[in-house]
Design a protein around this motif. Sequence first.
Motif, PDB file in Angstrom:
ATOM      1  N   GLN A  43       0.845  -1.192   0.000  1.00  0.00           N
ATOM      2  CA  GLN A  43       0.000   0.000   0.000  1.00  0.00           C
ATOM      3  C   GLN A  43       0.880   1.242   0.000  1.00  0.00           C
ATOM      4  OE1 GLN A  43      -2.777   1.515   3.418  1.00  0.00           O
ATOM      5  NE2 GLN A  43      -3.999   0.116   2.155  1.00  0.00           N
ATOM      6  N   ILE A  44       0.623   2.156  -0.949  1.00  0.00           N
ATOM      7  CA  ILE A  44       1.395   3.397  -1.006  1.00  0.00           C
ATOM      8  C   ILE A  44       1.137   4.200   0.264  1.00  0.00           C
ATOM      9  CG2 ILE A  44       1.783   5.548  -2.247  1.00  0.00           C
ATOM     10  CD1 ILE A  44       0.932   4.202  -4.782  1.00  0.00           C
ATOM     11  N   PRO A  45       2.176   4.600   0.982  1.00  0.00           N
ATOM     12  CA  PRO A  45       1.992   5.326   2.238  1.00  0.00           C
ATOM     13  C   PRO A  45       1.119   6.561   2.060  1.00  0.00           C
ATOM     14  CG  PRO A  45       4.286   4.695   1.961  1.00  0.00           C
ATOM     15  CD  PRO A  45       3.599   4.376   0.668  1.00  0.00           C
ATOM     16  N   LYS A  46       0.158   6.714   2.972  1.00  0.00           N
ATOM     17  CA  LYS A  46      -0.722   7.883   3.090  1.00  0.00           C
ATOM     18  C   LYS A  46      -1.775   7.995   1.985  1.00  0.00           C
ATOM     19  CE  LYS A  46       2.496  10.677   5.756  1.00  0.00           C
ATOM     20  NZ  LYS A  46       3.026  12.028   5.994  1.00  0.00           N
ATOM     21  N   LEU A  47      -1.586   7.285   0.862  1.00  0.00           N
ATOM     22  CA  LEU A  47      -2.578   7.370  -0.205  1.00  0.00           C
ATOM     23  C   LEU A  47      -3.644   6.292  -0.092  1.00  0.00           C
ATOM     24  CD1 LEU A  47      -0.723   8.258  -3.514  1.00  0.00           C
ATOM     25  CD2 LEU A  47      -2.190   9.688  -2.127  1.00  0.00           C
ATOM     26  N   LEU A  76       7.003   5.784 -11.558  1.00  0.00           N
ATOM     27  CA  LEU A  76       8.308   5.140 -11.451  1.00  0.00           C
ATOM     28  C   LEU A  76       9.115   5.284 -12.737  1.00  0.00           C
ATOM     29  CD1 LEU A  76       7.286   1.835  -9.616  1.00  0.00           C
ATOM     30  CD2 LEU A  76       8.278   3.890  -8.609  1.00  0.00           C
ATOM     31  N   GLY A  77       8.451   5.654 -13.841  1.00  0.00           N
ATOM     32  CA  GLY A  77       9.153   5.841 -15.102  1.00  0.00           C
ATOM     33  C   GLY A  77       9.641   4.543 -15.724  1.00  0.00           C
ATOM     34  N   LYS A  78       8.915   3.433 -15.539  1.00  0.00           N
ATOM     35  CA  LYS A  78       9.304   2.125 -16.066  1.00  0.00           C
ATOM     36  C   LYS A  78       8.186   1.553 -16.949  1.00  0.00           C
ATOM     37  CE  LYS A  78      11.660   1.279 -11.636  1.00  0.00           C
ATOM     38  NZ  LYS A  78      13.062   1.334 -12.062  1.00  0.00           N
ATOM     39  N   THR A  79       8.531   0.579 -17.794  1.00  0.00           N
ATOM     40  CA  THR A  79       7.526  -0.128 -18.579  1.00  0.00           C
ATOM     41  C   THR A  79       6.664  -0.966 -17.651  1.00  0.00           C
ATOM     42  OG1 THR A  79       9.032  -0.242 -20.465  1.00  0.00           O
ATOM     43  CG2 THR A  79       7.156  -1.760 -20.456  1.00  0.00           C
ATOM     44  N   ILE A  80       5.350  -0.908 -17.843  1.00  0.00           N
ATOM     45  CA  ILE A  80       4.423  -1.557 -16.917  1.00  0.00           C
ATOM     46  C   ILE A  80       3.705  -2.702 -17.614  1.00  0.00           C
ATOM     47  CG2 ILE A  80       2.426  -1.236 -15.402  1.00  0.00           C
ATOM     48  CD1 ILE A  80       3.206   1.789 -15.392  1.00  0.00           C
ATOM     49  N   HIS A  81       3.743  -3.882 -17.011  1.00  0.00           N
ATOM     50  CA  HIS A  81       3.016  -5.053 -17.484  1.00  0.00           C
ATOM     51  C   HIS A  81       1.896  -5.330 -16.479  1.00  0.00           C
ATOM     52  CE1 HIS A  81       6.208  -6.183 -20.447  1.00  0.00           C
ATOM     53  NE2 HIS A  81       6.954  -5.495 -19.585  1.00  0.00           N
ATOM     54  N   SER A  82       0.651  -5.278 -16.945  1.00  0.00           N
ATOM     55  CA  SER A  82      -0.499  -5.335 -16.037  1.00  0.00           C
ATOM     56  C   SER A  82      -1.341  -6.580 -16.296  1.00  0.00           C
ATOM     57  CB  SER A  82      -1.371  -4.088 -16.214  1.00  0.00           C
ATOM     58  OG  SER A  82      -0.606  -2.914 -16.068  1.00  0.00           O
ATOM     59  N   ALA A 116      10.512   3.254  -0.344  1.00  0.00           N
ATOM     60  CA  ALA A 116      11.464   4.266  -0.789  1.00  0.00           C
ATOM     61  C   ALA A 116      11.224   4.663  -2.243  1.00  0.00           C
ATOM     62  CB  ALA A 116      12.896   3.754  -0.621  1.00  0.00           C
ATOM     63  N   LEU A 117      10.606   3.773  -3.029  1.00  0.00           N
ATOM     64  CA  LEU A 117      10.328   4.070  -4.432  1.00  0.00           C
ATOM     65  C   LEU A 117       9.064   4.899  -4.610  1.00  0.00           C
ATOM     66  CD1 LEU A 117      11.055   0.580  -6.062  1.00  0.00           C
ATOM     67  CD2 LEU A 117      12.576   2.565  -5.938  1.00  0.00           C
ATOM     68  N   PHE A 118       8.198   4.860  -3.609  1.00  0.00           N
ATOM     69  CA  PHE A 118       6.906   5.537  -3.721  1.00  0.00           C
ATOM     70  C   PHE A 118       6.837   6.712  -2.747  1.00  0.00           C
ATOM     71  CE2 PHE A 118       6.229   1.354  -5.437  1.00  0.00           C
ATOM     72  CZ  PHE A 118       5.348   1.550  -6.485  1.00  0.00           C
TER      73      PHE A 118
END
Length: 480
Positions: free
Chosen positions: A66-70, A113-119, A163-165
């Motif tokens: 879970q993204i902190p605070k969001l 994150l500026g990366k290619t996303i596979h969903s 740290a990434l988010f």
Amino acid sequence: MKPVNIFALTRTVNSKLTRRLEKQMSERNYFLRVKDWEVKGLKLLSEKLFETTGEYEKLYFYYSFQIPKLGKEFDLLQITEDRVINIELKSGEVSDEKVRNQLRLNRQYLAMLGKTIHSYTFISSENRLVRLTKSERLVEEQWENLGNDLKAIAECYRNDVEALFREDRYLISPLTDPDRFLRRDYFLTSQQRDIRGKILKSVAEEQCLFQGFTGLPGTGKTMLLYDIAMQLSKYEKVCVLHFGTSPAELKRLDALLKRIDFYYCRKEEPKQELYQKLSGCAAICVDEGHRMYPETILWLAEYAGEKHIPVIFSYDLEEAISPLERDLNPASNIEQLPGYVKYRLTNRIRTNSELSSFIQMMMHMSRSCWRKEFRSVSVTYANDRAEAEVFLRDFQKNGYVFIDSDKAFCKEFERVVMLVGESFYYDEEGYLRAKTESGSESAVRTLFQGLCRAKNALAVVIRNNEAVFEKLLEIMQGKE
């Protein structure tokens, strides 16, 4: 939080044992709420992936992050130097539209994150794997293709995923980041989204004229109000009245966004000027409503009632302050409007919990929010004005913003320093008070508002007031 190997995690389908093992593997500081059906679905997925890849090491994922605070949660994330694999888990029947919308929203958050996303989404009851394409279509996917995505990864990120988010990638102020706001380069918390949905529904169905939300500084009230104004302006003209202190930023927003009229207003804004500003608008949004004069609130209510125009208020919550100081706050006049519906934001998204606890304790010594330490807080004593100036300049050289009036309200800063002079004292109930001339602005409220502008570090310079200095040291260190 560290990634876990989902194959190793699911060798038992006992949810209690899985919960304990997950805590050990992920090093998170709490137990997840894991249900049996969730473990069974994750077990089936892990076995499919192990069968497809044949490589145990490829099955490390951040689980239920879970993204902190969001409040935004992802079921499974695998992150590398150039790509992100996101897999969502479903157990029962779910429409393709809901699956698609969730993966689209996930992709928006992960894009930071500026990366290619596979969903992907795995629906265990149907043994079905689907993928979101680059053109945002939902298609059936073969296990071999997901397996190939995993096998192509050389090395995964294994450190603390939080740290990434960083929250500053997501949480902005429309006043200080107007360009990002206009690009919709921001996200609302789950609580903000819930309140927004209720208010927009109420406006659409004409359920009530007056509604709004309150909360402590740093809970994202301005962001929520301006986002609501953006939503409403899709259909009709909207007016935003800002009673804060950021006229320059408002001018930029007003110049860039023609669908909304942004106006900076004084506390004693003349009725005729307000009338001209509101002419032709179909909805009114009021920012920093706690700064309005009671007479202005009543006039605005009469105007809205005659025109049948909905009004949405945003204003600060000041429960930490002495009730005698709070009585000067016109927010009570807002809440007494006919049929008023109130919502409350409780999540401090721009202030860390350490600073929040210190500020609460500083305002009211008897509050039960003691901590063992306050590493982000500095307290310094000065005997006179000259010494205080020396300390203030030193803090400013180290990146602290000195707030000595309300000129910087409505903005947040990484570091804040404030001055507490001789007029402050603690009353018998433990509230911080100040000797103030009759009719003047409450010095305690001004101090509280300024302290709450700090995001990561706070400094307080006490001038010739040993009694208050002793109390603050007691907060910092406990009683001897």
